[in-house]
Write a protein that holds these residues in place. Structure first.
Motif, PDB file in Angstrom:
ATOM      1  N   GLN A 381       0.867  -1.165   0.000  1.00 54.94           N
ATOM      2  CA  GLN A 381       0.000   0.000   0.000  1.00 54.94           C
ATOM      3  C   GLN A 381       0.906   1.216   0.000  1.00 54.94           C
ATOM      4  O   GLN A 381       1.594   1.489   0.971  1.00 54.94           O
ATOM      5  N   ARG A 382       0.958   1.919  -1.142  1.00 54.55           N
ATOM      6  CA  ARG A 382       1.844   3.065  -1.313  1.00 54.55           C
ATOM      7  C   ARG A 382       3.292   2.707  -0.977  1.00 54.55           C
ATOM      8  O   ARG A 382       4.038   3.498  -0.420  1.00 54.55           O
ATOM      9  N   TYR A 391       9.800  -2.696   1.916  1.00 56.64           N
ATOM     10  CA  TYR A 391       9.179  -1.588   1.186  1.00 56.64           C
ATOM     11  C   TYR A 391       9.550  -1.672  -0.290  1.00 56.64           C
ATOM     12  O   TYR A 391      10.621  -2.178  -0.640  1.00 56.64           O
ATOM     13  N   PHE A 392       8.656  -1.168  -1.131  1.00 58.17           N
ATOM     14  CA  PHE A 392       8.895  -1.111  -2.569  1.00 58.17           C
ATOM     15  C   PHE A 392       8.820   0.338  -3.033  1.00 58.17           C
ATOM     16  O   PHE A 392       7.970   1.106  -2.578  1.00 58.17           O
ATOM     17  N   ARG A 400       0.307   6.869  -7.373  1.00 58.37           N
ATOM     18  CA  ARG A 400      -0.366   7.754  -8.323  1.00 58.37           C
ATOM     19  C   ARG A 400       0.202   7.508  -9.718  1.00 58.37           C
ATOM     20  O   ARG A 400       1.167   6.757  -9.889  1.00 58.37           O
ATOM     21  N   ARG A 401      -0.383   8.160 -10.690  1.00 59.56           N
ATOM     22  CA  ARG A 401       0.064   8.009 -12.071  1.00 59.56           C
ATOM     23  C   ARG A 401       1.524   8.424 -12.244  1.00 59.56           C
ATOM     24  O   ARG A 401       2.259   7.831 -13.025  1.00 59.56           O
ATOM     25  N   GLY A 402       1.964   9.428 -11.507  1.00 63.34           N
ATOM     26  CA  GLY A 402       3.321   9.947 -11.668  1.00 63.34           C
ATOM     27  C   GLY A 402       4.387   9.203 -10.899  1.00 63.34           C
ATOM     28  O   GLY A 402       5.536   9.660 -10.847  1.00 63.34           O
ATOM     29  N   SER A 403       4.076   8.036 -10.332  1.00 58.51           N
ATOM     30  CA  SER A 403       5.015   7.362  -9.437  1.00 58.51           C
ATOM     31  C   SER A 403       6.319   6.926 -10.088  1.00 58.51           C
ATOM     32  O   SER A 403       7.343   6.824  -9.407  1.00 58.51           O
ATOM     33  N   LYS A 414       9.351   9.914   0.147  1.00 56.97           N
ATOM     34  CA  LYS A 414       9.081  10.664   1.377  1.00 56.97           C
ATOM     35  C   LYS A 414       8.055   9.945   2.240  1.00 56.97           C
ATOM     36  O   LYS A 414       8.203   9.857   3.470  1.00 56.97           O
ATOM     37  N   HIS A 415       7.009   9.426   1.606  1.00 54.37           N
ATOM     38  CA  HIS A 415       5.980   8.704   2.359  1.00 54.37           C
ATOM     39  C   HIS A 415       6.584   7.481   3.045  1.00 54.37           C
ATOM     40  O   HIS A 415       6.309   7.215   4.230  1.00 54.37           O
TER      41      HIS A 415
END
Length: 439
Positions: A381-382, A391-392, A400-403, A414-415
């Motif tokens: 999840q994110r 983590y990935f 989001r689309r811009g990932s 950052k998240h």
């Protein structure tokens, strides 16, 4: 587990990695790994970044010679550094992009160790964290961030002919027209890579066939604004889920030669022969789906819908941007669209090379943890995995689309860094409580 501070890591950068213990290990030093390191550094999280080659190696050797970024320099960058000596509206070369990431990492003295391959990550059976086997020794880490991105293993579909007389390479192995033998070329795949390679080969004098599947085709720019700007103000970069059926649709856009809108009819007018989706090879004959006109029409719909949305946005917000009616003008359908080629004898057509611009798959064979679904895809999840401590980062649609874009991966990092810092605070509270109880 003992933490190493950043200074100790830097001083020990040239020694063997045996018996190193660190809070967070980041695997990969491309745009994702560099962004991750910046945020972890700001939050005071001890970490180490391992890269099996050099920083941003894929930009250096995994792309063709003339490649430039698909977005302008003002957009395709991290917030903390601009491209030196480059016009903000220009498109950075692959060498400039690689140099940019190196310069960015130096800004905060990123603890990156290059030339080290991560071979295996396993969760410790007893105690917290993970054991990481590398080409230079063993590391113990509380957390692991897989920042290797989506472009890990070039994919050539199983329909590829078993014919040694034809040169076949993936777009990852294509560098320039001179490496190909004399003769015509079939380029399979009409996303950004396939379109740009087909265009370059045709301009170099090659007879080129381009196999066109489903695609989105945004304008390079419209009414004095780049499409990256339009997707931003329209909120499309921040879309959190793909439209149904468009999860894997490629985007045909180009920054080559100063940037231009991809126009398949224009390519045909230029001399490229368009064919539909490649279906099969049999006894030296390749067959194509009868979907070329439909694929181009749907690409046109995508193109025109963005123009319509841009016009509406301008009217709604009272912007003074020049009208551009010529953006809606198109070439007439060429003969290869109205009378599509459904099969082609490779030898009679003089085709001696096939370039497979058919994308990549991920490769997490080194990550031996319970973080994948039944199809082998990361569960997250994110970017926060279902497996605690894993983590990935850098994957399409991570949040989001811009990932997968440079700026998008920075925000995703950052998240994830915030999540890691929060977990460390909880653990610190637990440890403090245990110490108080002993006292």
């Amino acid at each position: 587990m003992t933490d190493l501070n950043q200074t100790a890591l830097q001083k020990g950068a040239d020694r063997a990695l045996e018996k190193i213990e660190i809070d967070t290990l980041v695997v990969g030093a491309g745009q994702a790994g560099v962004a991750m390191s910046e945020h972890l550094t700001k939050l005071g999280v001890p970490h180490l970044v391992l890269e099996r080659n050099r920083i941003a190696e894929a930009w250096r050797t995994g792309r063709w010679d003339s490649l430039v970024a698909n977005g302008p320099a003002w957009h395709d960058r991290f917030p903390g550094l601009e491209f030196e000596g480059l016009d903000p509206d220009a498109f950075a070369s692959k060498e400039q992009v690689a140099a940019y990431f190196e310069a960015y990492a130096k800004q905060f003295n990123a603890p990156i160790r290059t030339g080290v391959e991560v071979k295996k990550v396993v969760r410790n059976a007893e105690g917290p964290g993970f054991t990481i086997e590398t080409s230079e020794g063993v590391i113990q880490a509380n957390r692991v961030v897989a920042a290797t991105g989506p472009f890990q293993r070039p994919v050539i579909p199983p329909i590829a002919p078993k014919d040694d007389s034809i040169t076949q390479i993936h777009s990852a192995q294509y560098f320039n027209p001179q490496q190909l033998p004399e003769g015509a070329v079939l380029v399979v795949g009409a996303g950004s890579s396939g379109v740009q390679i087909a265009d370059e080969l045709q301009r170099a004098g090659k007879n080129v066939y381009l196999s066109v599947g489903a695609h989105d085709r945004p304008p390079r720019a419209y009414r004095n604004r780049d499409f990256c700007w339009w997707l931003g103000v329209l909120g499309l970069w921040d879309a959190e889920a793909a439209q149904p059926g468009k999860e894997h649709v490629t985007i045909a856009v180009s920054g080559a030669r100063g940037g231009h809108t991809v126009d398949f009819r224009g390519l045909a007018h230029q001399g490229v022969t368009l064919v539909g989706l490649t279906k099969a090879f049999n006894d030296g004959v390749v067959t194509f789906q009868a979907d070329l006109a439909e694929n181009i029409a749907r690409g046109d719909e995508n193109y025109l819908s963005l123009l319509d949305a841009a016009d509406a946005y301008i009217a709604r917000n009272g912007l003074d941007l020049p009208e551009e009616p010529e953006a809606r003008a198109t070439y007439p359908n060429p003969d290869c669209v109205t009378n599509p080629i459904l099969e082609l004898d490779l030898a009679k057509a003089g085709i001696t090379s096939i370039i497979w611009a058919t994308g990549y798959s991920v490769d997490y064979s080194w990550l031996k943890v319970n973080a994948f679904d039944e199809r082998g895809k990361p569960k997250h999840q994110r970017g926060v995995s279902g497996e605690p401590g894993v983590y990935f980062l850098g994957l399409p649609w991570l949040s989001r689309r811009g990932s997968t874009f440079i700026w998008g991966v920075w925000h995703d990092a950052k998240h994830i860094a915030d999540h890691i810092a929060t977990q460390r605070k909880y653990l610190a509270y637990r440890d403090a409580s245990q110490r108080s109880a002993k006292d």
